[in-house]
Design an enzyme around this catalytic site. Structure first.
Site, short mmCIF file in Angstrom:
data_model
loop_
_atom_site.label_atom_id
_atom_site.label_comp_id
_atom_site.label_asym_id
_atom_site.label_seq_id
_atom_site.Cartn_x
_atom_site.Cartn_y
_atom_site.Cartn_z
N GLU A 121 0.80 -1.22 0.00
CA GLU A 121 0.00 0.00 0.00
C GLU A 121 0.84 1.29 0.00
O GLU A 121 0.67 2.16 0.86
CB GLU A 121 -0.97 -0.02 1.18
CG GLU A 121 -1.96 -1.18 1.08
CD GLU A 121 -2.97 -1.22 2.20
OE1 GLU A 121 -2.91 -0.38 3.12
OE2 GLU A 121 -3.86 -2.10 2.16
N GLU A 152 -5.15 -8.46 -0.73
CA GLU A 152 -5.92 -8.27 0.51
C GLU A 152 -7.35 -7.90 0.14
O GLU A 152 -7.56 -7.04 -0.72
CB GLU A 152 -5.37 -7.14 1.39
CG GLU A 152 -4.04 -7.41 2.06
CD GLU A 152 -3.62 -6.25 2.95
OE1 GLU A 152 -4.50 -5.51 3.45
OE2 GLU A 152 -2.41 -6.07 3.15
#
Length: 498
Positions: A162, A282
């Site tokens: 991220e 995810e």
């Protein structure tokens, strides 16, 4: 509400099922804990995941980067793979292979002091690029020596986590991440030329699609290898905090699917990348490890909707996470606390584990799929079904009738999860949310976590058989329609006592 599903002979519908391709975990050194290993064993027994992905491969807790300073104050890079070997050995013993997420930065190698999580993951670029690439190369060389170059070549490698969020990558600096990706994948490919590499592991939000576009443009311009594109996707909207817990409404499952479709649309702007696999490394409902939805039947029903559709848009999708041995925001103090896991503390299955178990073990050709049901026709002639009551439906109950081609007698086996079956959270709440449980109380909770099981014998009429199921809100079930064995042991007549 009532509705009927009619399956005709020779029916076919598209359905791609990758439910068991990958599962998420917390930071890697948590695998050194006994309860982590027991949770993972039980999840694997039910779901048979193929890959596992987590954070912290290079964080200080794994102790891989272990430099030594000599008497003259000169630092010499050294590496310790003791914990890495223990973790990888445990994964392989359970039939799992890792997705190697390259991160976070060892504190003694970092250019800054910015960290996140309870366990202080450093999220800054390397102070010296050569030390970072040498760490990658030494780690991969060690893995190849221990497990064989052919095996390691099958382990996907993802660069960072991220980076479009400033908490996970200093200042969310796009160009700095592109440089990290460049030097990292080059180092990886120097050691294992054929290994698959990818990124950018972005999470949703404003500008995330622009990150995908700029990442692919960078890879094209610099001629960098990229074998798959990774992203994360969560459903939580407009958070409201109460104490340490986060509450929010969820977007619709179709909104999450549309987010992945939008990612594919950006990829299609690049001729050389339009057919790259998309790996969702995810996904979950809430993005917070203290959101009570994760412990509920509602979470599991949402997962049924997602697992029935995610294969349409992604080649792999990894639920975050398999268990509640997880410490990003501190060590959980209670048995149920809204943790990400499919399994609560003390190895108690949550409803969501059964959703994955039902999907992970599906077999056969899809003959029906809609927003609340999935039916497969198995090679042996039996049928396998998953039914769920979507949360967005306002009716408290619905009756589903299923008409199928069938001859002669049949056995129907069903397993159901609802608010009063397979829901240990209810029992724990009824107990008063105790923090300390005796062994018999834990045993009661584990028994309460099992689905309701029902069997019946039916007979087809005119080449058809009709099944009927009543689903309450936030419930789902797995059904197997199979041939009646028709066997009877001579002299065994239990009906005489019924």
């Amino acid at each position: 509400m009532e509705y009927t599903i009619q399956v005709q002979p020779g029916a076919h519908m598209d359905f791609e099922n990758h439910a068991c391709d990958c599962i998420g975990t917390g930071r890697m050194d948590l695998a050194l804990q006994e309860e982590y290993q027991e949770e993972l064993r039980q999840v694997q027994r039910l779901c048979h995941f193929r890959h596992i992905r987590g954070h912290g491969l290079f964080s200080d807790g794994m102790a891989i980067y272990a430099p030594v300073t000599d008497a003259d104050g000169i630092r010499h890079d050294q590496y310790c793979f003791t914990y890495l070997d223990r973790v990888m050995d445990s994964y392989r013993k359970l039939g799992l292979t890792p997705v190697l997420e390259l991160g976070f930065m060892p504190s003694q190698m970092a250019s800054g002091n910015q960290t996140l999580f309870y366990w202080k993951a450093n999220v800054t670029p390397p102070a010296e690029e050569k030390r970072w690439t040498a760490l990658i190369e030494a780690t991969l060389e060690h893995l190849c020596e221990r497990y064989g170059r052919k095996e390691v070549a099958l382990w996907p490698v993802e660069v960072w986590n991220e980076p479009n969020l400033p908490g996970f990558w200093e200042n969310a600096d796009k160009q700095a991440y592109f440089r990290l990706y460049e030097i990292s994948v080059q180092a990886v490919r120097r050691v294992v030329p054929g290994i698959r590499v990818g990124g950018p592991a972005i999470c949703g939000g404003t500008g995330s699609l622009e990150w995908v576009r700029d990442f692919l443009a960078c890879c094209r311009e610099r001629k960098l290898p990229v074998d798959f594109l990774t992203r994360h996707t969560y459903m939580g909207q407009k958070p409201e905090r109460k104490g340490r817990y986060l509450y929010h409404e969820m977007c619709r499952p179709d909104d999450l699917i549309d987010e992945v479709r939008a990612t594919r649309s950006v990829m299609e702007e690049f001729e050389e990348y339009r057919r790259l696999p998309i790996y969702i490394t995810e996904f979950n409902t809430s993005y917070n490890p203290f959101c009570p939805i994760h412990d509920t039947c509602r979470n599991a029903v949402i997962l049924c909707s997602l697992l029935s559709k995610l294969g349409d848009v992604a080649d792999s999708y990894s639920y975050w996470t398999f268990g509640d041995v997880f410490e990003e925001q501190g060590v959980p103090a209670t048995l149920f606390h809204g943790g990400f896991g499919l399994m609560a503390a003390s190895c108690i299955p949550k409803p969501s584990l059964w959703a994955f178990h039902f999907f992970a073990n599906l077999e056969g050709e899809c003959v029906h799929r809609d927003s609340r049901s999935l039916i497969l026709h198995r090679e042996d002639g039996s049928y396998e079904m998953i039914l769920w009551h979507p949360d967005e439906e306002v009716q408290e109950t619905e009756i589903i009738r299923i008409e199928l081609p069938w001859e002669n007698q049949a056995t129907v086996l069903s397993r159901r999860i609802d608010e009063t079956h397979g829901n240990p959270l209810k029992v724990w709440l009824d107990m008063g949310q105790p923090r300390n449980l005796r062994e018999e109380e834990l045993g009661f909770l584990k028994n309460a976590a099992c689905p309701e099981t029902v069997s019946q014998c039916m007979t087809a009429q005119d080449g058809r058989i009709t099944l009927e199921f009543t689903l309450k809100k936030n419930s789902f079930c797995h059904i197997r329609l199979m041939k009646h064995a028709g066997l009877q042991e001579t002299g065994y007549l239990p009906d005489m006592y019924l």
